[in-house]
Design a protein around this motif. Structure first.
Motif, PDB file in Angstrom:
ATOM      1  N   THR A  16       0.780  -1.093   0.024  1.00 56.37           N
ATOM      2  CA  THR A  16      -0.023  -0.045   0.090  1.00 56.37           C
ATOM      3  C   THR A  16       0.931   1.185   0.061  1.00 56.37           C
ATOM      4  OG1 THR A  16      -0.251   0.125   2.349  1.00 56.37           O
ATOM      5  CG2 THR A  16      -1.784  -1.082   1.279  1.00 56.37           C
ATOM      6  N   PRO A  17       0.349   2.484  -0.751  1.00 62.94           N
ATOM      7  CA  PRO A  17       1.464   3.608  -0.635  1.00 62.94           C
ATOM      8  C   PRO A  17       1.568   3.972   0.984  1.00 62.94           C
ATOM      9  CG  PRO A  17      -0.353   3.595  -2.404  1.00 62.94           C
ATOM     10  CD  PRO A  17      -0.868   2.247  -1.553  1.00 62.94           C
ATOM     11  N   GLY A  18       0.611   3.943   1.784  1.00 64.05           N
ATOM     12  CA  GLY A  18       0.540   4.343   3.042  1.00 64.05           C
ATOM     13  C   GLY A  18       1.672   3.458   3.781  1.00 64.05           C
ATOM     14  N   GLY A  19       1.719   2.197   3.519  1.00 60.98           N
ATOM     15  CA  GLY A  19       2.579   1.234   4.248  1.00 60.98           C
ATOM     16  C   GLY A  19       4.085   1.701   3.769  1.00 60.98           C
ATOM     17  N   LEU A  20       4.243   1.747   2.372  1.00 59.05           N
ATOM     18  CA  LEU A  20       5.515   2.092   1.853  1.00 59.05           C
ATOM     19  C   LEU A  20       6.025   3.378   2.311  1.00 59.05           C
ATOM     20  CD1 LEU A  20       7.377   1.337  -0.412  1.00 59.05           C
ATOM     21  CD2 LEU A  20       6.212   2.510  -1.892  1.00 59.05           C
ATOM     22  N   SER A  21       5.021   4.346   2.433  1.00 58.78           N
ATOM     23  CA  SER A  21       5.676   5.601   3.179  1.00 58.78           C
ATOM     24  C   SER A  21       6.152   5.607   4.622  1.00 58.78           C
ATOM     25  CB  SER A  21       4.709   6.959   2.985  1.00 58.78           C
ATOM     26  OG  SER A  21       3.408   6.542   3.653  1.00 58.78           O
ATOM     27  N   ALA A  22       5.350   4.685   5.242  1.00 57.74           N
ATOM     28  CA  ALA A  22       5.956   4.548   6.644  1.00 57.74           C
ATOM     29  C   ALA A  22       7.104   3.575   6.576  1.00 57.74           C
ATOM     30  CB  ALA A  22       4.756   3.900   7.381  1.00 57.74           C
ATOM     31  N   GLY A  23       7.521   2.962   5.658  1.00 53.06           N
ATOM     32  CA  GLY A  23       8.790   2.016   5.736  1.00 53.06           C
ATOM     33  C   GLY A  23       8.526   0.784   5.813  1.00 53.06           C
ATOM     34  N   ARG A  24       6.865   0.321   5.697  1.00 54.85           N
ATOM     35  CA  ARG A  24       6.728  -0.986   5.859  1.00 54.85           C
ATOM     36  C   ARG A  24       6.752  -1.835   4.514  1.00 54.85           C
ATOM     37  NH1 ARG A  24       2.659   1.209   9.107  1.00 54.85           N
ATOM     38  NH2 ARG A  24       1.082   0.934   7.432  1.00 54.85           N
ATOM     39  N   LEU A  25       7.851  -2.254   4.005  1.00 53.47           N
ATOM     40  CA  LEU A  25       8.082  -2.805   2.527  1.00 53.47           C
ATOM     41  C   LEU A  25       7.569  -4.411   2.585  1.00 53.47           C
ATOM     42  CD1 LEU A  25      11.669  -1.747   1.992  1.00 53.47           C
ATOM     43  CD2 LEU A  25       9.642  -0.907   0.909  1.00 53.47           C
ATOM     44  N   LEU A  26       6.236  -4.296   2.452  1.00 57.77           N
ATOM     45  CA  LEU A  26       5.653  -5.809   2.540  1.00 57.77           C
ATOM     46  C   LEU A  26       5.642  -6.450   1.016  1.00 57.77           C
ATOM     47  CD1 LEU A  26       2.485  -4.785   4.379  1.00 57.77           C
ATOM     48  CD2 LEU A  26       4.381  -5.710   5.315  1.00 57.77           C
ATOM     49  N   PHE A  27       4.990  -5.970   0.199  1.00 63.80           N
ATOM     50  CA  PHE A  27       5.069  -6.516  -1.202  1.00 63.80           C
ATOM     51  C   PHE A  27       4.746  -7.821  -1.054  1.00 63.80           C
ATOM     52  CE2 PHE A  27       7.430  -2.711  -1.982  1.00 63.80           C
ATOM     53  CZ  PHE A  27       6.885  -2.088  -3.112  1.00 63.80           C
ATOM     54  N   LYS A  28       3.591  -8.192  -0.476  1.00 67.45           N
ATOM     55  CA  LYS A  28       3.355  -9.512  -0.207  1.00 67.45           C
ATOM     56  C   LYS A  28       3.283 -10.391  -1.302  1.00 67.45           C
ATOM     57  CE  LYS A  28       0.098 -12.681   2.307  1.00 67.45           C
ATOM     58  NZ  LYS A  28      -1.248 -12.624   2.934  1.00 67.45           N
ATOM     59  N   GLY A  29       2.481  -9.889  -2.396  1.00 64.76           N
ATOM     60  CA  GLY A  29       2.183 -10.805  -3.735  1.00 64.76           C
ATOM     61  C   GLY A  29       3.671 -11.368  -4.234  1.00 64.76           C
ATOM     62  N   ILE A  30       4.666 -10.114  -4.390  1.00 60.27           N
ATOM     63  CA  ILE A  30       5.871 -10.592  -5.041  1.00 60.27           C
ATOM     64  C   ILE A  30       6.814 -11.419  -4.040  1.00 60.27           C
ATOM     65  CG2 ILE A  30       8.075  -9.527  -5.725  1.00 60.27           C
ATOM     66  CD1 ILE A  30       6.469  -6.997  -6.527  1.00 60.27           C
ATOM     67  N   SER A  31       6.537 -11.131  -2.620  1.00 70.72           N
ATOM     68  CA  SER A  31       7.516 -12.080  -1.940  1.00 70.72           C
ATOM     69  C   SER A  31       6.825 -13.490  -1.846  1.00 70.72           C
ATOM     70  CB  SER A  31       7.504 -11.562  -0.452  1.00 70.72           C
ATOM     71  OG  SER A  31       5.989 -11.393   0.164  1.00 70.72           O
ATOM     72  N   VAL A  32       5.654 -13.901  -1.883  1.00 70.59           N
ATOM     73  CA  VAL A  32       4.954 -15.186  -1.947  1.00 70.59           C
ATOM     74  C   VAL A  32       5.391 -15.901  -3.304  1.00 70.59           C
ATOM     75  CG1 VAL A  32       3.059 -16.439  -1.967  1.00 70.59           C
ATOM     76  CG2 VAL A  32       3.261 -14.493  -0.235  1.00 70.59           C
ATOM     77  N   THR A  33       5.320 -14.944  -4.408  1.00 70.07           N
ATOM     78  CA  THR A  33       5.731 -15.535  -5.343  1.00 70.07           C
ATOM     79  C   THR A  33       7.111 -16.158  -5.690  1.00 70.07           C
ATOM     80  OG1 THR A  33       4.160 -14.445  -6.935  1.00 70.07           O
ATOM     81  CG2 THR A  33       5.918 -15.130  -8.103  1.00 70.07           C
ATOM     82  N   LEU A  34       8.034 -14.991  -5.134  1.00 64.47           N
ATOM     83  CA  LEU A  34       9.499 -15.554  -5.091  1.00 64.47           C
ATOM     84  C   LEU A  34       9.862 -16.561  -4.052  1.00 64.47           C
ATOM     85  CD1 LEU A  34      11.111 -12.082  -5.550  1.00 64.47           C
ATOM     86  CD2 LEU A  34      10.959 -13.765  -7.332  1.00 64.47           C
ATOM     87  N   THR A  35       9.300 -16.448  -3.086  1.00 61.83           N
ATOM     88  CA  THR A  35       9.521 -17.593  -1.885  1.00 61.83           C
ATOM     89  C   THR A  35       9.058 -18.940  -2.056  1.00 61.83           C
ATOM     90  OG1 THR A  35       9.108 -15.831  -0.160  1.00 61.83           O
ATOM     91  CG2 THR A  35       8.969 -18.419   0.195  1.00 61.83           C
ATOM     92  N   VAL A  36       7.948 -19.036  -3.044  1.00 58.71           N
ATOM     93  CA  VAL A  36       7.272 -20.503  -3.494  1.00 58.71           C
ATOM     94  C   VAL A  36       8.308 -20.849  -4.741  1.00 58.71           C
ATOM     95  CG1 VAL A  36       5.746 -21.396  -4.817  1.00 58.71           C
ATOM     96  CG2 VAL A  36       4.916 -20.185  -2.875  1.00 58.71           C
ATOM     97  N   ALA A  37       8.862 -19.975  -5.404  1.00 59.31           N
ATOM     98  CA  ALA A  37       9.619 -20.299  -6.717  1.00 59.31           C
ATOM     99  C   ALA A  37      10.986 -20.920  -6.085  1.00 59.31           C
ATOM    100  CB  ALA A  37       9.667 -19.186  -7.636  1.00 59.31           C
ATOM    101  N   VAL A  38      11.628 -19.781  -5.300  1.00 57.09           N
ATOM    102  CA  VAL A  38      12.983 -20.239  -4.800  1.00 57.09           C
ATOM    103  C   VAL A  38      12.934 -21.558  -4.021  1.00 57.09           C
ATOM    104  CG1 VAL A  38      14.845 -19.296  -3.462  1.00 57.09           C
ATOM    105  CG2 VAL A  38      13.637 -17.915  -4.880  1.00 57.09           C
ATOM    106  N   GLY A  39      11.944 -21.694  -3.275  1.00 62.50           N
ATOM    107  CA  GLY A  39      11.988 -22.916  -2.060  1.00 62.50           C
ATOM    108  C   GLY A  39      11.790 -23.833  -3.322  1.00 62.50           C
ATOM    109  N   ALA A  40      11.026 -23.854  -4.121  1.00 62.17           N
ATOM    110  CA  ALA A  40      10.514 -25.167  -4.713  1.00 62.17           C
ATOM    111  C   ALA A  40      11.727 -25.444  -5.774  1.00 62.17           C
ATOM    112  CB  ALA A  40       9.249 -25.118  -5.746  1.00 62.17           C
TER     113      ALA A  40
END
Length: 244
Positions: A16-40
């Motif tokens: 979310t833009p609010g989370g990004l401005s607050a320094g919360r780098l979530l990017f859950k969709g990207i992180s889940v995709t990369l976590t599944v791909a790298v782990g597999a």
């Protein structure tokens, strides 16, 4: 610059833009995709290495066992394998653990883990053939020379054969990793909150199919381009190391 495209990006990426401005780098969709791909991919590489060595073995038991795995898995579509592991093998695994005195329920095994295991089993069969081809590409005279120096079978594989084989098959392994990232979109069918699943949730609520799917394709394209460059850098570094 389009507001609808901006909203699509923030929702699909899981940020979310609010989370990004607050320094919360979530990017859950990207992180889940990369976590599944790298782990597999890591697990599939390990499976491929083991069965690739077995496929190159002169022992008929190991050879036939590895051949059965490769031919069986390669004949099953990835989506079917994903569903089979998630809803058929996982309950059997839970029953086995319970019989061994380990209390666990099916719900305690996350869908991300099931997805990684399914993708690893599917790609492990292809990785096994890549490793087999790499091992067999090393001249047999080097096997004999290592044996003449007193090395055993596993020492020969570790210090003589595999270093040369991995150098030759690295481009093919890199291509498998890129394919794994794209095929990780199949885990959306299990409800895993990756890029594809978030896109489905987004356009099902506002019917912005063009904006949502265009942004999804663009994000996968960016990921694949960046990972391809990373693989090329690894190949170049490995070639320089062997050239010294």
């Amino acid at each position: 610059s389009d507001p609808q495209m901006q909203k699509s990006f923030w929702f699909i990426s899981g940020q979310t833009p609010g989370g990004l401005s607050a320094g919360r780098l979530l990017f859950k969709g990207i992180s889940v995709t990369l976590t599944v791909a790298v782990g597999a991919y890591a697990l599939s590489t390990l499976i491929g290495l083991v069965f690739g060595i077995m496929r190159s073995s002169s022992n008929p038991f190991f050879y036939n066992l590895a051949s059965l795995y490769v031919e069986l898995i390669r004949g099953i579509p990835m989506l079917v394998l994903l569903l089979y592991v998630a809803f058929a093998l996982t309950p059997l695994f839970v029953i086995l653990l319970n019989s061994l005195g380990i209390p666990i329920t099916t719900r305690e095994i996350p869908n991300e883990v099931r997805a990684m295991v399914a993708l690893a089993l599917g790609y492990g069969a292809f990785s096994a053939e890549i490793f087999r081809a790499g091992i067999q590409s090393v001249e047999y005279g080097q096997h004999e020379a290592a044996r003449a120096l007193g090395m055993g079978y596993f020492q020969t594989m570790r210090f003589v054969v595999l270093p040369q084989a991995i150098r030759r098959i690295l481009p093919a392994l890199g291509n498998d990793f890129i394919s794994m990232v794209k095929d990780s979109s199949l885990v959306a069918i299990l409800g895993v909150q990756d890029l594809t699943q978030l896109t489905r949730l987004y356009y099902s609520g506002n019917f912005l199919y063009m904006q949502s799917l265009t942004m999804l394709a663009f994000m996968y394209l960016i990921l694949v381009v960046l990972l391809t460059r990373l693989v090329r850098l690894m190949e170049a570094r490995l070639h320089r190391a062997y050239a010294r």
